[in-house]
Design a protein around this motif. Structure first.
Motif, short mmCIF file in Angstrom:
data_model
loop_
_atom_site.label_atom_id
_atom_site.label_comp_id
_atom_site.label_asym_id
_atom_site.label_seq_id
_atom_site.Cartn_x
_atom_site.Cartn_y
_atom_site.Cartn_z
N ARG A 146 65.32 75.34 8.09
CA ARG A 146 64.94 73.95 7.76
C ARG A 146 65.04 73.07 9.00
NH1 ARG A 146 68.09 71.61 2.80
NH2 ARG A 146 66.56 69.96 3.07
N GLU A 147 66.13 73.21 9.73
CA GLU A 147 66.32 72.42 10.96
C GLU A 147 65.23 72.75 11.98
OE1 GLU A 147 70.23 73.51 12.18
OE2 GLU A 147 71.22 72.33 10.60
N ASP A 148 64.91 74.03 12.11
CA ASP A 148 63.89 74.45 13.06
C ASP A 148 62.53 73.87 12.70
OD1 ASP A 148 62.82 76.06 15.25
OD2 ASP A 148 61.94 77.31 13.67
N ALA A 149 62.16 73.92 11.43
CA ALA A 149 60.87 73.38 10.99
C ALA A 149 60.80 71.88 11.24
CB ALA A 149 60.65 73.70 9.52
N MET A 150 61.90 71.18 10.96
CA MET A 150 61.92 69.73 11.18
C MET A 150 61.81 69.40 12.67
SD MET A 150 61.93 67.01 9.41
CE MET A 150 62.53 67.53 7.83
N GLU A 151 62.52 70.17 13.51
CA GLU A 151 62.43 69.96 14.97
C GLU A 151 61.01 70.17 15.47
OE1 GLU A 151 65.23 72.72 16.61
OE2 GLU A 151 66.96 71.62 15.82
N ARG A 152 60.34 71.20 14.94
CA ARG A 152 58.97 71.47 15.35
C ARG A 152 58.01 70.38 14.89
NH1 ARG A 152 58.53 77.44 13.37
NH2 ARG A 152 56.32 77.05 13.58
N LEU A 153 58.24 69.83 13.69
CA LEU A 153 57.40 68.73 13.21
C LEU A 153 57.57 67.51 14.10
CD1 LEU A 153 55.56 67.44 11.02
CD2 LEU A 153 57.65 66.73 9.88
N VAL A 154 58.81 67.15 14.40
CA VAL A 154 59.09 66.00 15.25
C VAL A 154 58.48 66.20 16.64
CG1 VAL A 154 60.94 64.71 16.40
CG2 VAL A 154 61.14 65.28 13.98
N ALA A 155 58.60 67.41 17.17
CA ALA A 155 58.07 67.70 18.52
C ALA A 155 56.55 67.53 18.56
CB ALA A 155 58.46 69.10 18.95
N ILE A 156 55.84 68.03 17.56
CA ILE A 156 54.38 67.94 17.59
C ILE A 156 53.91 66.50 17.36
CG2 ILE A 156 53.91 68.50 15.17
CD1 ILE A 156 51.59 70.25 16.20
N ILE A 157 54.65 65.75 16.56
CA ILE A 157 54.28 64.33 16.37
C ILE A 157 54.55 63.54 17.64
CG2 ILE A 157 54.74 62.23 15.06
CD1 ILE A 157 55.30 63.98 12.63
N ARG A 158 55.67 63.84 18.32
CA ARG A 158 55.95 63.18 19.60
C ARG A 158 54.86 63.48 20.62
NH1 ARG A 158 62.17 64.33 19.78
NH2 ARG A 158 62.88 62.44 18.77
N GLN A 159 54.41 64.71 20.63
CA GLN A 159 53.35 65.10 21.56
C GLN A 159 52.06 64.35 21.25
OE1 GLN A 159 52.74 69.33 21.61
NE2 GLN A 159 51.26 69.25 23.26
N ALA A 160 51.76 64.17 19.96
CA ALA A 160 50.56 63.43 19.57
C ALA A 160 50.70 61.94 19.84
CB ALA A 160 50.27 63.66 18.09
N ALA A 161 51.94 61.44 19.86
CA ALA A 161 52.17 60.02 20.11
C ALA A 161 51.93 59.64 21.56
CB ALA A 161 53.59 59.63 19.69
N GLN A 162 51.97 60.63 22.46
CA GLN A 162 51.70 60.36 23.87
C GLN A 162 50.19 60.19 24.06
OE1 GLN A 162 53.87 60.12 26.51
NE2 GLN A 162 55.51 60.20 24.99
#
Length: 141
Positions: free
Chosen positions: A85-101
């Motif tokens: 669960r933690e890994d999936a959440m970290e990956r979601l946050v990472a991809i959204i951060r990447q899209a926010a750039q």
């Protein structure tokens, strides 16, 4: 709220999780427990993200976004449900951060005279090599 950047945060209610049985290491737990996590984030209907970030996120996620606009992140790397669960959440946050750039601005440049001359010289040498590959005339020996 799940913080993404200083300006963007996502509500926990926008994310749904489902658990499935995972393959791989884990002994008998693999056959008994549902440790793999499928995290779903409704990208199209999310009020937390601006439209430009949604568009970049859809492009970044590629095949992980369904036709309905739902982003699915699958995590089965770890033996425990909590860690997945933690890994999936970290990956979601990472991809959204990447899209926010925002993508960097591309400035048009022109090739320099030296690079043009190098290119033409290289083409000339290639043509000379190919010209030398022709048939050998037996009478000219």
């Amino acid at each position: 709220m799940i913080p993404i950047t200083s300006a963007i945060a996502i509500a926990e209610t926008e994310i749904t999780e489902s658990f499935v049985r995972a393959s791989g290491p884990g002994g008998q737990n693999v056959n008994k427990l549902a440790t793999a996590v499928q995290l779903r984030f409704d990208l199209v209907n999310s009020p937390s993200l601006p439209d430009d970030i949604k568009a970049r996120l859809r492009d970044l996620a590629g095949s992980r976004v369904t036709e309905d606009g739902v982003l699915i992140i699958d995590s089965r790397r770890f033996r425990t449900q909590k860690r997945n669960r933690e890994d999936a959440m970290e990956r979601l946050v990472a991809i959204i951060r990447q899209a926010a750039q925002p993508p960097p601005i591309r400035y048009k440049t022109r090739p320099t005279l030296a690079s043009k001359l190098r290119r033409l010289d290289s083409k000339r040498r290639g043509a000379d090599i190919k010209r030398g590959r022709g048939r050998v005339d037996p009478g000219r020996e």
